[in-house]
Design a protein around this motif. Structure first.
Motif, short mmCIF file in Angstrom:
data_model
loop_
_atom_site.label_atom_id
_atom_site.label_comp_id
_atom_site.label_asym_id
_atom_site.label_seq_id
_atom_site.Cartn_x
_atom_site.Cartn_y
_atom_site.Cartn_z
N SER A 20 0.82 -1.21 0.00
CA SER A 20 0.00 0.00 0.00
C SER A 20 0.85 1.26 0.00
O SER A 20 0.35 2.34 -0.26
CB SER A 20 -0.93 0.01 1.21
OG SER A 20 -0.18 0.17 2.39
N MET A 27 -4.52 0.11 -4.21
CA MET A 27 -5.42 0.87 -3.35
C MET A 27 -6.87 0.66 -3.76
O MET A 27 -7.23 0.78 -4.92
CB MET A 27 -5.08 2.36 -3.42
CG MET A 27 -3.82 2.67 -2.65
SD MET A 27 -3.87 1.92 -1.03
CE MET A 27 -2.92 3.04 -0.09
N THR A 29 -9.28 2.51 -2.48
CA THR A 29 -10.00 3.77 -2.33
C THR A 29 -9.27 4.87 -3.09
O THR A 29 -8.09 4.74 -3.41
CB THR A 29 -10.05 4.18 -0.85
OG1 THR A 29 -8.73 4.16 -0.32
CG2 THR A 29 -10.92 3.24 -0.06
N LEU B 65 -3.40 1.44 10.46
CA LEU B 65 -2.78 0.16 10.14
C LEU B 65 -3.80 -0.80 9.52
O LEU B 65 -3.50 -1.47 8.52
CB LEU B 65 -2.23 -0.46 11.42
CG LEU B 65 -0.72 -0.56 11.51
CD1 LEU B 65 -0.31 -0.84 12.93
CD2 LEU B 65 -0.23 -1.65 10.60
N ARG B 68 -4.15 0.13 5.99
CA ARG B 68 -3.03 -0.33 5.16
C ARG B 68 -3.09 -1.83 4.93
O ARG B 68 -2.76 -2.31 3.84
CB ARG B 68 -1.71 0.01 5.84
CG ARG B 68 -1.40 1.49 5.87
CD ARG B 68 -0.97 1.96 4.51
NE ARG B 68 -0.82 3.41 4.47
CZ ARG B 68 -0.49 4.06 3.36
NH1 ARG B 68 -0.30 3.42 2.24
NH2 ARG B 68 -0.40 5.36 3.38
N ASN B 71 -5.38 -2.41 2.09
CA ASN B 71 -5.13 -1.57 0.92
C ASN B 71 -5.96 -0.30 0.91
O ASN B 71 -6.48 0.13 -0.11
CB ASN B 71 -5.38 -2.35 -0.37
CG ASN B 71 -4.31 -3.38 -0.60
OD1 ASN B 71 -3.16 -3.17 -0.26
ND2 ASN B 71 -4.70 -4.50 -1.14
N ARG B 72 -6.10 0.30 2.09
CA ARG B 72 -6.72 1.63 2.17
C ARG B 72 -5.70 2.54 2.82
O ARG B 72 -4.62 2.10 3.19
CB ARG B 72 -7.99 1.60 3.03
CG ARG B 72 -9.11 0.80 2.46
CD ARG B 72 -10.32 0.89 3.36
NE ARG B 72 -10.16 0.12 4.57
CZ ARG B 72 -10.07 0.64 5.78
NH1 ARG B 72 -10.10 1.94 5.93
NH2 ARG B 72 -9.95 -0.12 6.84
N ARG B 73 -6.06 3.80 2.98
CA ARG B 73 -5.14 4.71 3.62
C ARG B 73 -5.47 4.96 5.07
O ARG B 73 -4.64 5.39 5.85
CB ARG B 73 -5.15 6.07 2.90
CG ARG B 73 -4.15 6.12 1.80
CD ARG B 73 -4.40 7.37 0.98
NE ARG B 73 -4.03 7.13 -0.41
CZ ARG B 73 -2.89 7.51 -0.92
NH1 ARG B 73 -2.02 8.15 -0.19
NH2 ARG B 73 -2.62 7.27 -2.18
N ASN B 76 -6.99 10.28 7.30
CA ASN B 76 -5.84 11.18 7.11
C ASN B 76 -6.30 12.61 6.88
O ASN B 76 -5.61 13.39 6.27
CB ASN B 76 -4.99 10.70 5.93
CG ASN B 76 -5.77 10.64 4.65
OD1 ASN B 76 -6.98 10.87 4.65
ND2 ASN B 76 -5.11 10.33 3.56
N ARG B 77 -7.50 12.95 7.34
CA ARG B 77 -8.05 14.27 7.02
C ARG B 77 -8.02 15.24 8.17
O ARG B 77 -7.92 16.44 7.96
CB ARG B 77 -9.52 14.13 6.56
CG ARG B 77 -9.67 13.36 5.31
CD ARG B 77 -9.35 14.21 4.13
NE ARG B 77 -8.94 13.37 3.02
CZ ARG B 77 -8.64 13.83 1.84
NH1 ARG B 77 -8.73 15.10 1.60
NH2 ARG B 77 -8.26 13.03 0.89
#
Lengths: 207, 420
Positions: A20, A27, A29, B65, B68, B71-73, B76-77
């Motif tokens: 990632s 990803m 998203t 975590l 991640r 497969n996402r972030r 984070n805003r």
């Protein structure tokens, strides 16, 4: 051996974790306000009214206020008032037009039945999904002038469907013109036949 | 006080003594009769502040975590809010690290709903007690060479007494809510605590057997030193210690109600389990207690298996001991999050079966293994190798045999109504 499945699973998630950071393909998203996922060809949000000319949207609406959509709308979010007079429509035929045409997007469920039923290809589904308002009564109640979008815009959001609609409308217009021409010819022929049958009231100028 | 006397005696580096010196400098400012009280209050405040913040950042770390791992972030805003008195705006979002503070404000400002039929007193007491009990366990953890809030000779006993009381509060919450989901969750929590309290303690007993002490300080000290100057004498690097550590990890996951053992609050089955009827800050308190419990259990695991505050290699000894403890703690929490992002939730029958048919027998065998290890303490040379081989065989043999026997006829799974 017992536990090997757990280790395999941990390896899969570890791979996800590491991937990632350097592999954007992984990803699931997108970072929405900055990036946008492409909308599908048949994505739909709320209805719009197609007009022929962007310079005069209200004058060239395809809508003839037949109120089929108003009657068929399952949540009853469409309100139409017909005009008293008639104006020529896209095919040049004198038609009624909507004096009031409102869609309450707070109520609309985006089913698209109105667009499917419209016999004049006037009401179509838009792709704008970021609809916000500070007042939930008037802010989300879209008026005729807010709903009217040009045919060019319709082409930009649904090229294939719009082209097909345009071809059909052109064919209909052509057929109507030919029919009118044929009718005019027939009328002229009938008039000529009548004129030939009846004694001339005025002498031919050539004579 | 003995640790304090040693520290002031001053053969240790300054950073090692700094927290104690700071505390004493402050205590000296106050009149003599209040000094003992302030002395302890400062310890409590320090634990609350450090582990409160640790909890806050664990929540965001967990969300990031988990993101991640899938497969996402992750979030984070959340940046810095604009304060109206400031003429400029801080634009950077700080990678969303201020999310826990936004969550805290949200939890504090939410309406606190108590069901009409609920037992009002118990409903209120449950979140308060759950945090209190989970905080009590921090009292006996040695966070550094000199940083141990209370030195008890039977610290491990105290730890488990205080730690297992949190399950009682979960039952309290479930009972007081007067809600069938809450009560079912409470029943599950009890089944779980009965199943896993035993293996948790059985996995710790070998360490007590080998170290010969119930004091966490003694156990951490006993793991000092290095073989060949590179391999630390941590319990996890012995066959029985490795097995005990794995058993401890499984039991700790179950004790702290975390995935894959999060049956008491199984979201997909029991709404939110015992948290169903809680809202606002009380909900946040349960959340907080869960993480405190996890942190405390990780701290215990570090103390008894991972060498406590000891540095892993001799030349890194200049790093203060509390930094090593926190680093290991972060590693443990990270591992727990990794497991949560990987494994699926067990069914209640699978949970109890795993505990009684697999983990408890293995823990008992491991106890024998530790007994063997401590009896053969003076074997040297080639006998040392024999000792290792026998000990490793006692770990691997039963694991493979028991695993094969229990798995017979169960794996691979077949699906009758769905195609796999």
């Amino acid at each position: 051996m017992l536990g090997s499945g757990i280790l395999k699973g941990l390896a899969v998630t570890a791979k996800n974790f590491a991937g990632s950071f350097y592999d954007p393909e992984r990803m699931a998203t997108v970072q929405y306000p900055e990036e946008r996922a492409p909308l599908g060809e048949h994505y739909r949000s709320f209805p719009l009214l197609v007009c022929e000319n962007a310079a005069d949207p209200l004058g060239t609406l395809r809508c003839v206020a037949c109120t089929i959509c108003e009657k068929e709308c399952p949540p009853q979010c469409i309100y139409i008032e017909k005009s008293k007079d008639k104006k020529p429509d896209a095919t040049g035929k004198p038609q009624l037009y909507p004096v009031i045409f409102t869609i309450d997007t707070a109520v609309c469920m985006g089913c698209g039945i109105c667009a499917e039923l419209c016999p004049f290809d006037s009401i179509k589904m838009d792709k704008v999904f970021e609809v916000t308002a500070t007042n939930r009564f008037t802010g989300l109640l879209l008026e005729r002038d807010q709903l009217a979008k040009s045919n060019a815009y319709y082409h930009s959001i649904r090229p294939a469907e719009a082209a097909e609609v345009d071809a059909r409308l052109a064919a209909e217009r052509l057929a109507a013109e030919e029919k009118a021409k044929a009718a005019a010819l027939a009328k002229a022929a009938a008039a000529a036949a009548k004129a030939a049958a009846a004694p001339p009231t005025t002498p031919p100028s050539a004579a | 006080m003995s640790a304090y006397a040693m520290a002031v005696a001053g053969s240790e580096p300054f950073l090692e003594r700094a927290p104690l010196l700071l505390r004493d400098a402050f205590v000296q400012l106050l009149p003599a009769p209040t000094q003992w009280l302030v002395h302890h209050l400062i310890t409590i405040v320090a634990i609350l502040a450090v582990f409160g913040l640790f909890f806050a950042f664990t929540t965001i770390a967990e969300r990031k975590l988990l993101g991640r791992l899938q497969n996402r972030r992750g979030p984070n805003r959340t940046g810095v809010p604009q304060f109206s008195i400031l003429p400029w705006r801080f634009k950077h979002t700080l990678f969303g690290l201020s999310q826990p503070f936004a969550d805290a404000v949200k939890a504090l400002t939410k309406e606190d709903i108590v069901p009409a039929a609920a037992d009002k007193l118990l409903h209120f007491l449950a979140p308060v007690l759950v945090v209190a009990f989970s905080l009590l366990t921090f009292a006996v953890l040695p966070f550094g060479r000199n940083l141990i809030p209370v030195e008890l000779d039977s610290a491990l006993l105290y730890f488990f007494a205080a730690g297992s009381a949190t399950e009682l509060t979960i039952f309290m919450a479930g009972w007081a809510s007067r809600n069938k989901y809450s009560l079912l969750a409470a029943m599950r929590a009890l089944a779980q605590v009965i199943s896993y309290e035993l293996p948790l303690m059985l996995s710790v007993v070998p360490v007590v057997l080998v170290a010969g002490s119930l004091s966490t300080r003694e156990i951490a000290l006993a793991q000092g030193g290095w073989t060949f100057g590179i391999i630390p004498h941590w319990n996890v690097f012995t066959p029985w210690g490795f097995a005990g550590f794995l058993l401890f990890l499984v039991a700790a996951l179950a004790e702290s109600n975390r995935s894959p053992f999060d049956l008491p609050e199984a979201e997909s089955e029991l709404v939110a389990g015992h948290l169903t009827e809680y809202s606002g800050f009380k909900y946040a308190l349960f959340f907080m207690a869960e993480y405190f419990g996890l942190t405390a259990l990780s701290g215990l695991g570090i103390t008894i298996f991972l060498g406590g505050w000891q540095a892993p290699v001799p030349f890194l000894g200049f790093v203060p001991s509390y930094a090593w403890f926190m680093l290991k703690l972060v590693g443990m929490i990270g591992f727990f999050i990794w497991v949560r992002g990987t494994l699926l939730r067990l069914r209640i029958d699978q949970l109890t079966r795993l505990a009684w048919q697999f983990i408890v027998p293995l823990a008992l065998i491991n106890l024998l293994n530790a007994a063997f290890w401590s009896l053969t303490r003076d074997w040297t040379g080639a006998l040392q190798l024999v000792r290792w081989v026998i000990s490793a065989a006692i770990v691997v043999g039963p694991f493979v045999l028991l695993g094969r026997k229990l798995n017979a006829g169960r794996a691979p799974r077949t699906y009758r109504y769905a195609t796999s």
